[in-house]
Design a protein around this motif. Structure first.
Motif, PDB file in Angstrom:
ATOM      1  N   LEU A  14       4.719   5.705  26.883  1.00 40.75           N
ATOM      2  CA  LEU A  14       5.108   4.689  25.912  1.00 40.75           C
ATOM      3  C   LEU A  14       4.573   5.023  24.525  1.00 40.75           C
ATOM      4  O   LEU A  14       5.284   4.889  23.521  1.00 40.75           O
ATOM      5  CB  LEU A  14       4.589   3.317  26.355  1.00 40.75           C
ATOM      6  CG  LEU A  14       5.312   2.679  27.542  1.00 40.75           C
ATOM      7  CD1 LEU A  14       4.555   1.448  28.032  1.00 40.75           C
ATOM      8  CD2 LEU A  14       6.738   2.299  27.161  1.00 40.75           C
ATOM      9  N   ILE A  15       3.335   5.473  24.455  1.00 35.83           N
ATOM     10  CA  ILE A  15       2.739   5.858  23.180  1.00 35.83           C
ATOM     11  C   ILE A  15       3.545   6.977  22.537  1.00 35.83           C
ATOM     12  O   ILE A  15       3.792   6.978  21.325  1.00 35.83           O
ATOM     13  CB  ILE A  15       1.273   6.291  23.379  1.00 35.83           C
ATOM     14  CG1 ILE A  15       0.397   5.073  23.675  1.00 35.83           C
ATOM     15  CG2 ILE A  15       0.738   7.036  22.156  1.00 35.83           C
ATOM     16  CD1 ILE A  15      -1.004   5.412  24.108  1.00 35.83           C
ATOM     17  N   THR A  16       3.977   7.935  23.363  1.00 35.18           N
ATOM     18  CA  THR A  16       4.768   9.059  22.853  1.00 35.18           C
ATOM     19  C   THR A  16       6.067   8.579  22.223  1.00 35.18           C
ATOM     20  O   THR A  16       6.431   8.992  21.113  1.00 35.18           O
ATOM     21  CB  THR A  16       5.074  10.045  23.990  1.00 35.18           C
ATOM     22  OG1 THR A  16       3.838  10.531  24.541  1.00 35.18           O
ATOM     23  CG2 THR A  16       5.896  11.220  23.491  1.00 35.18           C
ATOM     24  N   VAL A  17       6.769   7.689  22.912  1.00 34.62           N
ATOM     25  CA  VAL A  17       8.046   7.182  22.384  1.00 34.62           C
ATOM     26  C   VAL A  17       7.811   6.317  21.149  1.00 34.62           C
ATOM     27  O   VAL A  17       8.524   6.439  20.141  1.00 34.62           O
ATOM     28  CB  VAL A  17       8.795   6.378  23.465  1.00 34.62           C
ATOM     29  CG1 VAL A  17      10.080   5.796  22.886  1.00 34.62           C
ATOM     30  CG2 VAL A  17       9.121   7.262  24.663  1.00 34.62           C
ATOM     31  N   ILE A  18       6.797   5.460  21.190  1.00 34.13           N
ATOM     32  CA  ILE A  18       6.515   4.566  20.069  1.00 34.13           C
ATOM     33  C   ILE A  18       6.127   5.346  18.817  1.00 34.13           C
ATOM     34  O   ILE A  18       6.422   4.920  17.691  1.00 34.13           O
ATOM     35  CB  ILE A  18       5.406   3.563  20.453  1.00 34.13           C
ATOM     36  CG1 ILE A  18       5.929   2.587  21.514  1.00 34.13           C
ATOM     37  CG2 ILE A  18       4.897   2.794  19.232  1.00 34.13           C
ATOM     38  CD1 ILE A  18       4.850   1.697  22.115  1.00 34.13           C
ATOM     39  N   SER A  19       5.500   6.492  18.992  1.00 35.24           N
ATOM     40  CA  SER A  19       5.069   7.282  17.832  1.00 35.24           C
ATOM     41  C   SER A  19       6.245   7.739  16.976  1.00 35.24           C
ATOM     42  O   SER A  19       6.063   8.127  15.820  1.00 35.24           O
ATOM     43  CB  SER A  19       4.252   8.495  18.291  1.00 35.24           C
ATOM     44  OG  SER A  19       5.058   9.426  18.984  1.00 35.24           O
TER      45      SER A  19
END
Length: 225
Positions: free
Chosen positions: A154-159
């Motif tokens: 999720l962090i990867t996509v949100i970045s």
């Protein structure tokens, strides 16, 4: 594709990237302990609650993604190396996909490492100066591993939330970083919006996915120097 991802790594000022990452890791290692001891002691009632708190703390890695968008896209537009990249024997969509995959791999790896370091440091500190009630169980370890993987994705996509508008279209450094800071902090202020923090995380992930899709879909048009 791997070849072009490696090329993106060689283009970076790698020493500055490692220094930046080291700062993130050091801060993340001790933030759970700080928050439980000073700010939110209620999360020290069990390891389950401490794991939940840490999952939101690790959202800080989103800022690293914003920094990479600056290095991989904005700076290359400004110093004209993007024009050289357009000379590669691949389409601009493929080129943008390679850049995005490089950023995604770097952010995901950084998030996993940060989770591991913060988990270990929190556990070791708790051994010598207990601040989390109850023992660490096998179920807690399994929960932490699952949280680490799902949250890192999720962090990867949100970045990538600022990628399309600020990274490729506007090519603006400050708005990119501000957007990244807002993305990582917004779940913490979800109570003011009267929504569950996980709902905010899900919405941000959708926005990140839309930004990714738009960036690749418009690469031939907005990829112009």
């Amino acid at each position: 594709m791997i070849k072009y991802m490696r090329l993106e790594w060689r283009k970076l000022d790698r020493l500055n990237v490692w220094i930046e990452l080291s700062i993130y890791f050091i801060i993340m290692m001790f933030l759970p302990t700080f928050f439980i001891n000073v700010v939110l002691p209620e999360y020290g009632q069990s390891f389950t609650q401490a794991i939940e708190l840490n999952s939101y703390i690790q959202m800080g890695i989103v800022l690293f993604g914003g920094s990479l968008i600056n290095h991989v896209f904005i700076e290359q537009y400004k110093n004209k190396t993007m024009a050289l990249s357009f000379g590669y024997p691949i389409s601009r969509k493929t080129l943008f996909a390679a850049k995005i995959m490089f950023i995604a791999a770097a952010v995901f790896a950084a998030s996993i490492i940060s989770f591991i370091l913060s988990g270990l440091s929190t556990y070791v500190i708790n051994l010598f100066a207990p601040f989390i009630e109850g023992p660490l169980s096998t179920a807690d370890v399994i929960q932490y591993a699952g949280t680490m993987l799902t949250r890192s994705l999720l962090i990867t996509v949100i970045s990538f939330v600022p990628l399309f508008l600020f990274g490729i279209w506007k090519r603006a450094v400050v708005p990119t970083i501000v957007c990244s800071i807002g993305s990582m902090q917004l779940p913490n202020f979800s109570s003011f919006l009267h929504v569950h923090p996980e709902t905010v995380v899900a919405v941000l992930a959708v926005l990140g996915a839309v930004s990714l899709t738009a960036s690749i879909a418009t690469a031939e048009k907005l990829g112009e120097v």
